[in-house]
Scaffold this active site. Structure first.
Site, PDB file in Angstrom:
ATOM      1  N   SER A 143       3.391  -1.126  30.321  1.00 61.85           N
ATOM      2  CA  SER A 143       2.477  -2.251  30.096  1.00 61.85           C
ATOM      3  C   SER A 143       3.220  -3.413  29.454  1.00 61.85           C
ATOM      4  CB  SER A 143       1.335  -1.807  29.178  1.00 61.85           C
ATOM      5  OG  SER A 143       0.604  -2.930  28.701  1.00 61.85           O
ATOM      6  N   TYR A 168      -2.209   1.684  21.825  1.00 61.50           N
ATOM      7  CA  TYR A 168      -2.036   1.705  23.282  1.00 61.50           C
ATOM      8  C   TYR A 168      -0.605   1.308  23.640  1.00 61.50           C
ATOM      9  CZ  TYR A 168      -2.260   0.131  28.128  1.00 61.50           C
ATOM     10  OH  TYR A 168      -2.003  -0.066  29.459  1.00 61.50           O
TER      11      TYR A 168
END
Length: 351
Positions: A143, A168
């Site tokens: 990501s 995350y």
């Protein structure tokens, strides 16, 4: 023709990747746990486009597609070690594309355990499966959030990612580190893909395009964080998927010029690689909102709010490596991508 496992097959990017692989003749096993992080009906809708009917799905059992002879789906948790071991034992996958994960930055602040279960334990099960069955290439979703506090723009794969600002992001960085270990120890070729703010038809309802469109169409105010002063490298889903397909077909080898005295984080002496996939044209949040307003034909009511915990001011991808090594540069214009997205949104939700 390759035999490919795609996790997150009911997800936004995963469902598109399955379609592209099937269109070119690959055999695909789709995997997803269809959790309720957002409306599962959207996930079932994506699966239906692949010929998988909701009523035919059962835990840890295969469902054959009614429209794609080379596609089967299995509902399974990534963190279920025994089930994952059995899945890998039953097949000889050429490639594994791991797009299944617990998504969302803000949700990781309130539900941290879900991220450890899926993104750490689940990813370990993927790595172990690849190790024990001699998978030829593991492609996995990282990501853009791994760049965290980094302010060197555009974000380059050569930059440090030592300062994540959400759990995350930390789990995604962990995935890259774990993948490198397995590339180094067991010679498994791995490629991590740092996706930048993906949008498009069938996208996630917790992402800004859908939140904005839904609010505008229902005459509610939209939440504009950091008073609209944010930049995002919005990347249309077709561009992301094209990048994934090219990476699948480009198995990394160890970089013979890699230097431990000046270690480059994007590559290694092991068969390991990381790529940014983004539009490389950051858009002001207010301009993106205007593109949605143009597509809908209505001005949004705006509620300006401060920056949220875990958010970053900007995402901005340096995609030089993707362009030079794989010959691809995402290029869908924002207004064109938004128009297609809003048209699908109105049709799917009957608005």
């Amino acid at each position: 023709m390759k035999k490919i496992l795609v996790t997150g097959a009911a997800g936004f990017i995963g469902s598109y990747v399955c379609h592209r692989l099937l269109d070119r003749g690959d055999v695909v096993i789709g995997h997803d746990n269809i959790n309720d992080y957002y409306d599962p009906e959207l996930k079932y809708g994506r699966l239906k486009t692949l010929g998988i009917e909701k009523d035919a799905i059962a835990w840890n059992q295969y469902t054959d597609s009614t429209t794609e002879q080379n596609f089967r789906f299995i509902r399974m948790n990534l963190e279920d070690k025994e089930a994952m071991q059995q899945l890998f034992a039953e097949h000889t996958f050429d490639v594994v594309v791991n797009l299944g994960a617990q998504a969302g930055v803000r949700y990781s602040i309130t539900n941290p355990q879900a991220y450890i279960d899926s993104n750490i334990q689940g990813f370990l099960n993927i790595l172990e499966g690849c190790r024990h069955t001699q998978v030829k290439h593991l492609v996995y979703a990282s990501s853009s959030s791994v760049y965290g506090l980094n302010e060197h723009v555009p974000f380059s794969e050569h930059d440090s990612i030592a300062h994540p600002v959400s759990l995350y992001a930390a789990t995604k960085k962990s995935n890259e580190l774990m993948a490198h270990c397995y590339s180094q120890l067991y010679g498994i070729p791995t490629t991590g893909l740092r996706f930048f703010t993906v949008y498009g038809p069938w996208g996630r309802p917790d992402m800004s395009p859908f939140l904005f469109a839904d609010a505008i169409l229902h005459d509610r105010a939209i939440k504009v964080f950091n008073n609209g002063d944010m930049l995002r490298d919005f990347t249309y889903v077709d561009d992301i998927v094209e990048g994934v397909i090219r990476v699948i077909d480009s198995t990394p080898a160890g970089n013979k010029e890699w230097n431990g005295q000046q270690p480059d984080p994007s590559t290694s002496s092991a068969p390991y690689k990381v790529y940014n996939i983004g539009n490389s044209q950051p858009v002001k949040l207010m301009d993106f909102i205007q593109a949605i307003e143009n597509a809908i034909g209505r001005e949004a009511k705006k509620n300006f709010l401060p920056m949220q915990p875990g958010d970053v001011y900007q995402t901005n991808a340096d995609t030089t490596a993707l362009q030079n090594e794989l010959g691809f540069k995402p290029d869908t214009p924002i207004q064109e991508g938004v128009n297609r997205t809003i048209a699908w949104f109105r049709e799917f939700y009957k608005l």
